[in-house]
Write a protein that holds these residues in place. Structure first.
Motif, PDB file in Angstrom:
ATOM      1  N   UNK A  87     -22.353  79.552  16.389  1.00 35.11           N
ATOM      2  CA  UNK A  87     -21.162  80.231  15.877  1.00 35.11           C
ATOM      3  C   UNK A  87     -20.248  80.727  16.978  1.00 35.11           C
ATOM      4  N   UNK A  88     -20.859  81.190  18.076  1.00 36.30           N
ATOM      5  CA  UNK A  88     -20.023  81.760  19.130  1.00 36.30           C
ATOM      6  C   UNK A  88     -19.145  80.683  19.761  1.00 36.30           C
ATOM      7  N   UNK A  89     -19.633  79.433  19.769  1.00 37.48           N
ATOM      8  CA  UNK A  89     -18.820  78.337  20.303  1.00 37.48           C
ATOM      9  C   UNK A  89     -17.607  78.104  19.418  1.00 37.48           C
ATOM     10  N   UNK A  90     -17.800  78.257  18.117  1.00 41.36           N
ATOM     11  CA  UNK A  90     -16.689  78.064  17.181  1.00 41.36           C
ATOM     12  C   UNK A  90     -15.644  79.171  17.363  1.00 41.36           C
ATOM     13  N   UNK A 125       0.320  76.565  11.800  1.00 41.84           N
ATOM     14  CA  UNK A 125      -1.015  76.906  11.334  1.00 41.84           C
ATOM     15  C   UNK A 125      -1.998  75.836  11.783  1.00 41.84           C
ATOM     16  N   UNK A 126      -3.027  76.255  12.479  1.00 45.04           N
ATOM     17  CA  UNK A 126      -4.066  75.311  12.889  1.00 45.04           C
ATOM     18  C   UNK A 126      -5.406  75.881  12.463  1.00 45.04           C
ATOM     19  N   UNK A 127      -6.310  74.996  12.101  1.00 48.89           N
ATOM     20  CA  UNK A 127      -7.587  75.465  11.575  1.00 48.89           C
ATOM     21  C   UNK A 127      -8.777  74.896  12.329  1.00 48.89           C
ATOM     22  N   UNK A 128      -9.865  75.637  12.253  1.00 45.58           N
ATOM     23  CA  UNK A 128     -11.158  75.095  12.665  1.00 45.58           C
ATOM     24  C   UNK A 128     -12.058  75.264  11.444  1.00 45.58           C
ATOM     25  N   UNK A 129     -12.580  74.144  10.961  1.00 47.46           N
ATOM     26  CA  UNK A 129     -13.268  74.111   9.674  1.00 47.46           C
ATOM     27  C   UNK A 129     -14.780  74.055   9.906  1.00 47.46           C
ATOM     28  N   UNK A 130     -15.467  75.074   9.456  1.00 48.59           N
ATOM     29  CA  UNK A 130     -16.919  75.140   9.605  1.00 48.59           C
ATOM     30  C   UNK A 130     -17.571  74.055   8.748  1.00 48.59           C
TER      31      UNK A 130
END
Ligand SMILES: [Zn+2]
Length: 169
Positions: free
Chosen positions: A48-51, A18-23
């Motif tokens: 947002x589109x970059x995320x 599990x890997x995350x990208x945290x806003x």
């Protein structure tokens, strides 16, 4: 004639990793997830589109409170996994994630730097001499160092605080 069989390219990757990208609107989650050993990058940009692109490229699950992200095509189609975080409180946010994923069961505490997400490396007591407070040096034998920011971690207060937090979940 010799027939060469191409070596199979094996990628070392844990099953179900599990890997995350945290806003940025749920930024506190990054440290907490790293504490449990989950690779979590912090996204501070406004685009947002970059995320979404980064999530797709790096196979990360997006954590956000922004409903706009959930409506994006890549997310609504299921190509990118995202979780809409319901609460503003970090404790409740962690509880939501624990319910959604088996966070506790798969946790690998103290494997990642809390500040920069880099995998920690084991260090002997001799190697950290002069770099940790004297009372820590006297009482602790196991240390970890972040190869990126060179912070030293040890079991003890950090560790105990984390275990307490995990138990609360
Ligand atoms: Zn670090």
């Amino acid at each position: 004639m010799e027939i060469r069989v191409p070596a199979r390219i094996t990628r070392r990757r844990a099953i179900g990793e599990l890997k995350f990208i945290v806003d940025h609107n749920v930024g506190k989650l990054a440290r907490r997830l790293r504490m449990m050993g989950y690779d979590s990058v912090f996204f501070s940009g406004e685009d947002d589109s970059a995320m979404v692109k980064q999530a797709l490229a790096e196979d990360r699950t997006i954590l956000t409170r922004d409903t706009g992200i959930m409506r994006r095509k890549a997310v609504s189609s299921g190509r990118v996994r995202a979780v809409l975080i319901e609460s503003e409180e970090p404790e409740k946010q962690m509880r939501q994630l624990t319910a959604a994923f088996d966070l506790k069961g798969r946790a690998r505490p103290f494997t990642l730097c809390l500040e920069c997400n880099a995998p920690l490396e084991n260090r002997s007591r001799e190697e950290v001499a002069g770099r940790v407070p004297p009372y820590v040096y006297r009482t602790q034998t196991q240390y970890m160092e972040c190869p990126s920011c060179h912070r030293i971690y040890w079991r003890g207060t950090h560790w105990e605080a984390m275990i307490r937090r995990l138990e609360k979940l």
